[in-house]
Design a protein around this motif. Sequence first.
Motif, short mmCIF file in Angstrom:
data_model
loop_
_atom_site.label_atom_id
_atom_site.label_comp_id
_atom_site.label_asym_id
_atom_site.label_seq_id
_atom_site.Cartn_x
_atom_site.Cartn_y
_atom_site.Cartn_z
N ARG A 181 46.46 17.91 59.47
CA ARG A 181 45.09 18.15 58.99
C ARG A 181 45.08 19.26 57.95
O ARG A 181 44.35 19.21 56.96
CB ARG A 181 44.18 18.51 60.18
CG ARG A 181 43.96 17.36 61.13
CD ARG A 181 42.76 17.59 62.01
NE ARG A 181 42.87 18.74 62.88
CZ ARG A 181 43.49 18.74 64.05
NH1 ARG A 181 44.06 17.65 64.50
NH2 ARG A 181 43.52 19.83 64.79
N LEU A 185 43.73 18.82 54.19
CA LEU A 185 42.71 19.71 53.63
C LEU A 185 43.21 20.33 52.32
O LEU A 185 42.46 20.46 51.35
CB LEU A 185 42.37 20.84 54.62
CG LEU A 185 41.39 20.47 55.73
CD1 LEU A 185 41.32 21.58 56.76
CD2 LEU A 185 40.00 20.19 55.16
N THR A 189 41.44 19.99 48.64
CA THR A 189 40.84 21.19 48.04
C THR A 189 41.68 21.70 46.87
O THR A 189 41.37 22.73 46.27
CB THR A 189 40.72 22.34 49.08
OG1 THR A 189 41.99 22.54 49.70
CG2 THR A 189 39.69 22.02 50.14
N THR A 229 38.68 20.63 63.76
CA THR A 229 38.78 19.30 63.16
C THR A 229 39.68 18.35 63.95
O THR A 229 40.09 17.33 63.46
CB THR A 229 39.28 19.38 61.70
OG1 THR A 229 40.49 20.13 61.69
CG2 THR A 229 38.27 20.02 60.79
N LEU A 237 38.28 14.26 56.95
CA LEU A 237 38.51 15.58 56.33
C LEU A 237 38.05 15.57 54.88
O LEU A 237 37.44 16.54 54.40
CB LEU A 237 39.98 15.97 56.43
CG LEU A 237 40.47 16.29 57.85
CD1 LEU A 237 41.98 16.41 57.89
CD2 LEU A 237 39.83 17.56 58.39
N GLU A 238 38.34 14.48 54.21
CA GLU A 238 37.89 14.36 52.82
C GLU A 238 36.36 14.45 52.78
O GLU A 238 35.77 15.13 51.93
CB GLU A 238 38.37 13.03 52.22
CG GLU A 238 38.07 12.93 50.74
CD GLU A 238 38.38 11.55 50.17
OE1 GLU A 238 38.58 10.59 50.95
OE2 GLU A 238 38.40 11.43 48.94
N VAL A 241 35.22 18.05 53.20
CA VAL A 241 35.38 18.84 51.97
C VAL A 241 34.22 18.54 51.01
O VAL A 241 33.63 19.43 50.41
CB VAL A 241 36.74 18.54 51.29
CG1 VAL A 241 36.81 19.15 49.89
CG2 VAL A 241 37.89 19.04 52.14
N PHE A 274 32.59 25.34 54.76
CA PHE A 274 33.48 24.43 55.48
C PHE A 274 33.06 24.30 56.95
O PHE A 274 33.07 23.21 57.51
CB PHE A 274 34.94 24.91 55.40
CG PHE A 274 35.60 24.48 54.12
CD1 PHE A 274 36.08 23.18 54.00
CD2 PHE A 274 35.71 25.33 53.05
CE1 PHE A 274 36.67 22.76 52.81
CE2 PHE A 274 36.29 24.92 51.86
CZ PHE A 274 36.77 23.63 51.74
#
Length: 293
Positions: A181, A185, A189, A229, A237-238, A241, A274
Amino acid sequence: LPSVYRLKSVQSNLHQRGIGGLGAEFADIFRRAFASRVFPPYVTSRLGIKHVKGMLLFGPPGTGKTLMARQIRKMLNGKDPKIVNGPEVLSKFVGDASDVHVIIFDEIDAICKSRGSTRDGTGVHDSIVNQLLTKIDGVEALNNVLLIGMTKRKDLLDEALLRPGRLEVQVEISLPDEAGRFQILQIHTNKMKENSFLGHDINLQELDTYSHKCVTDVICQYFLAAARTKNYSGAGLEGAVKSATSYALNRQLSMYDLTKPVEEENIKITMEDFLHAIHEVQPAFGASTDDLE
Ligand code: ATP
């Protein structure tokens, strides 16, 4: 070859080119499965073996199956991937032996559910499955076709599809573990870091250096986020963000006169953004690989 592999997480930078971008564990499975294709045909015929014909990638939604399939195809012949559905496409490649063709069946469960499982009474579905299996067997003579099937529901597939000579190498892609993860991330990012859009309280590079030790409060905060998460897929996760970015942009919106050029240095995505985003975007349903550790 053992027929079912389990990848603990797909945690590499899938946007990189080359086999390294698929994650070392997967790259190793892939290389061994398709090693025989690298040699001239007389070698395999003298060995008395047949090539591995196909691979099934299965696992929860949003874990990067489609990304991987695209990457594999790019890796093999450097062209844009063709993702196809339907059995008729197989015959298109017969006779064209100049190149390796990778045929990707996304959501293969849509066309290859267990025979007898659909109750439409017409038998149409069963005959499509039969046709697909026959076509797969028919590409035997070709050394240049790799089949990759993808599904979220392996349990729905007709067992015959998975036997040796068809999609015989099966790779489970499960939800990423904590390290995975973190890397995902980082991937999503990366651009904002490069262009200095991340707030000062966020330092992914520092986090990298310290690895899993909570050295400062800031780093602890990061791991708090990573722990929160659990059960998120790569796509989740996308999404988080994206949601964090929307908080930051919205905060700045009121301060801008949009008729003037935007002062980018004022746009900062903070740790708080976040954390908000992680509350907002729900994790995927299912077991994380953390549960296996
Ligand atoms: P589905 O089974 O729902 O079709 P999938 O497993 O094929 O999902 P993808 O379509 O490959 O998932 O992933 C969706 C998006 O999520 C990708 O475009 C990518 O942006 C992000 N993503 C998923 N997994 C990863 C990963 N391991 N690394 C980076 N990004 C990822």
